[in-house]
Design an enzyme around this catalytic site. Structure first.
Site, PDB file in Angstrom:
ATOM      1  N   TRP A 118       0.806  -1.223   0.000  1.00 35.55           N
ATOM      2  CA  TRP A 118       0.000   0.000   0.000  1.00 35.55           C
ATOM      3  C   TRP A 118       0.834   1.267   0.000  1.00 35.55           C
ATOM      4  O   TRP A 118       0.450   2.275  -0.608  1.00 35.55           O
ATOM      5  CB  TRP A 118      -1.010  -0.019   1.155  1.00 35.55           C
ATOM      6  CG  TRP A 118      -2.025  -1.085   0.933  1.00 35.55           C
ATOM      7  CD1 TRP A 118      -2.213  -2.215   1.665  1.00 35.55           C
ATOM      8  CD2 TRP A 118      -2.973  -1.169  -0.152  1.00 35.55           C
ATOM      9  NE1 TRP A 118      -3.213  -2.986   1.112  1.00 35.55           N
ATOM     10  CE2 TRP A 118      -3.689  -2.370   0.002  1.00 35.55           C
ATOM     11  CE3 TRP A 118      -3.275  -0.349  -1.242  1.00 35.55           C
ATOM     12  CZ2 TRP A 118      -4.705  -2.774  -0.883  1.00 35.55           C
ATOM     13  CZ3 TRP A 118      -4.281  -0.750  -2.123  1.00 35.55           C
ATOM     14  CH2 TRP A 118      -4.972  -1.930  -1.943  1.00 35.55           C
ATOM     15  N   ASP A 184      -1.036   6.697   6.523  1.00 39.24           N
ATOM     16  CA  ASP A 184      -2.214   5.935   6.098  1.00 39.24           C
ATOM     17  C   ASP A 184      -2.521   4.929   7.204  1.00 39.24           C
ATOM     18  O   ASP A 184      -1.757   3.992   7.433  1.00 39.24           O
ATOM     19  CB  ASP A 184      -1.901   5.225   4.768  1.00 39.24           C
ATOM     20  CG  ASP A 184      -2.977   4.206   4.369  1.00 39.24           C
ATOM     21  OD1 ASP A 184      -3.992   4.077   5.075  1.00 39.24           O
ATOM     22  OD2 ASP A 184      -2.780   3.528   3.330  1.00 39.24           O
ATOM     23  N   LYS A 208     -12.297  -1.092   6.854  1.00 37.55           N
ATOM     24  CA  LYS A 208     -11.796  -2.237   7.627  1.00 37.55           C
ATOM     25  C   LYS A 208     -12.554  -2.376   8.935  1.00 37.55           C
ATOM     26  O   LYS A 208     -12.816  -3.466   9.404  1.00 37.55           O
ATOM     27  CB  LYS A 208     -10.318  -2.048   7.984  1.00 37.55           C
ATOM     28  CG  LYS A 208      -9.440  -1.608   6.851  1.00 37.55           C
ATOM     29  CD  LYS A 208      -9.274  -2.686   5.844  1.00 37.55           C
ATOM     30  CE  LYS A 208      -8.563  -2.148   4.616  1.00 37.55           C
ATOM     31  NZ  LYS A 208      -8.702  -3.050   3.499  1.00 37.55           N
TER      32      LYS A 208
HETATM   33  N1  PMP Z   1      -4.342   1.686   2.316  1.00 36.05           N
HETATM   34  C1  PMP Z   1      -4.438   0.536   3.003  1.00 36.05           C
HETATM   35  C2  PMP Z   1      -3.600   0.352   4.218  1.00 36.05           C
HETATM   36  C3  PMP Z   1      -5.320  -0.447   2.597  1.00 36.05           C
HETATM   37  O1  PMP Z   1      -5.428  -1.596   3.275  1.00 36.05           O
HETATM   38  C4  PMP Z   1      -6.122  -0.231   1.447  1.00 36.05           C
HETATM   39  C5  PMP Z   1      -7.146  -1.222   0.951  1.00 36.05           C
HETATM   40  N2  PMP Z   1      -7.146  -2.448   1.461  1.00 36.05           N
HETATM   41  C6  PMP Z   1      -5.962   0.965   0.746  1.00 36.05           C
HETATM   42  C7  PMP Z   1      -5.080   1.899   1.223  1.00 36.05           C
HETATM   43  C8  PMP Z   1      -6.757   1.236  -0.502  1.00 36.05           C
HETATM   44  O2  PMP Z   1      -8.081   1.487  -0.178  1.00 36.05           O
HETATM   45  P1  PMP Z   1      -9.247   1.504  -1.255  1.00 36.05           P
HETATM   46  O3  PMP Z   1      -9.544   0.097  -1.654  1.00 36.05           O
HETATM   47  O4  PMP Z   1     -10.369   2.167  -0.529  1.00 36.05           O
HETATM   48  O5  PMP Z   1      -8.771   2.338  -2.412  1.00 36.05           O
END
Ligand code: PMP
Length: 370
Positions: A118, A184, A208
């Protein structure tokens, strides 16, 4: 409209009622059962107003009250100082990957700590907007005290919990004096307190732990707002969301409503002082069972970086995977396969997961034989 008197705390009976299946999804993840029950109870008639919350204009007092209650609730739960704005955007985590550089770059360079999928994806997205570099890259670990040698760093960016790889920082990394740290926290939001003296911006896609997909919470120091790059869409402008109280356009009202209930549930459970203890207890049960059988299970994350919410592992013999999954499903476990990019297995343990879930999974790990 007294949203703050609405009680979503768990009754004794509900506490005793155990799920029939154990949902270890990495996201969208489990939400607290009392919250889902509250939503069900008032879905057709929101608190005597004669309509569902999803049928109401965002300009009604009812919806404004939800946003206010949620904002105040988060400020209290996480002790967010007054010089930080709290607002809610859409477009998920990946949109925020772009909004961070769009708001903060200002002709400088974004400095990224790449610890997994990520943070790597955030860096790639930032490169579409402007200059961004990986200051450090680690695999299966968090970096040691980071020296950021980008003299023109606009910000230092990290992912506090890498959901796919199960890598979590135990404390915020260092950023050079005067350079804001951006985190994040999509997968570990509301699982522990946040040190605001160390952060400029903390954001989390909410699916989550916090509410269904469609809502991102951004908590940004006020002096960092107002720097949107000129060629960016106005809907990327953090300052606009702060000014318009998260309603520069139609917001996802249902997600805001559930998030407000979840924030109240977190408070009723003892807040971010109690939840870290539970997160550690849940994840330790699994790590102990995995460590006890290195002949059967492989874990690739350094102990100091082990996530308290996502526990990835593999079987020593990958040929046994299908059998393992089938055996787990017979026990009532669901959604415990690894992310498509890494394979293997992953058990996710967010705030709503009762201790009994990982306890049973740990028993299963101990008893399983190929
Ligand atoms: N950051 C983290 C830590 C994630 O776990 C995720 C998705 N699992 C994201 C960003 C991306 O999120 P999205 O699917 O809402 O774009």
């Amino acid at each position: 409209m007294e949203t703050d008197t609405f009680d979503v705390s768990v009754s004794a009976e509900e506490k005793e009622e155990m799920p029939k299946i154990w949902n270890f999804s990495a996201g969208p993840g489990m939400l607290p059962r009392p919250v889902l029950e509250a939503v069900q109870r008032e879905f057709l008639d929101y608190r005597g107003l004669g309509a569902s919350i999803v049928e109401m204009s965002h300009r009604t007092h009812a919806v404004e009250a939800i946003v206010e209650s949620l904002t105040d609730g988060l400020r209290g739960l996480l002790a967010i100082p007054e010089d930080f704005e709290i607002f809610f955007t859409q477009g998920g985590g990946r949109t925020q990957f772009a909004m961070v550089p769009a708001n903060l770059l200002r002709g400088k360079t974004g400095a990224y700590l790449v610890t997994g999928l990520w943070s790597a994806a955030a860096l790639e997205e930032a490169r579409r907007i402007g200059r961004a570099e990986a200051v450090v890259r680690t695999e299966g670990d968090v970096p040691d005290a980071t020296e950021c040698d980008w003299p023109d760093a606009a910000y230092v960016y990290y992912c506090d919990n890498e959901t796919v790889h199960g890598i979590e920082f135990s404390a915020p990394p260092m950023a050079p004096e005067g350079v804001p740290l951006v985190a994040d926290m999509s997968s570990n939001f509301l699982t522990r307190p946040i040190d605001w003296s160390r952060h400029g911006v903390v954001w989390a896609a909410a699916q989550k732990n916090f509410t269904p997909a469609g809502l991102t919470v951004v908590i940004a120091r006020r002096d960092l707002l107002g720097g949107l790059l000129a060629h960016m869409p106005s809907m990327f402008d953090w300052a606009l969301y702060a000014r318009e109280k998260s309603m520069p356009n139609t917001p996802p009202v249902f997600q805001l409503y559930i998030a407000d209930l979840v924030a109240k549930w977190v408070r009723s459970e003892g807040g971010v002082e109690e939840l870290p203890r539970r997160a550690l207890e849940r994840s330790s049960l699994l790590y102990e069972a995995l460590d006890a059988r290195p002949d059967l299970y492989v874990t690739n994350v350094a102990r100091r970086a082990r996530s308290r919410v996502n526990v990835p592992f593999a079987l020593r013999n990958p040929d046994d995977l299908a059998d393992f999954i089938a055996a787990g499903e017979r026990e009532g476990f669901r959604q415990f396969t690894g992310h498509a990019s890494v394979g293997g297995l992953r058990v996710s343990l967010y705030n709503a997961m009762p201790l009994e879930g990982p306890r049973r999974f740990a028993e299963f790990l101990r008893a399983w034989r190929p």
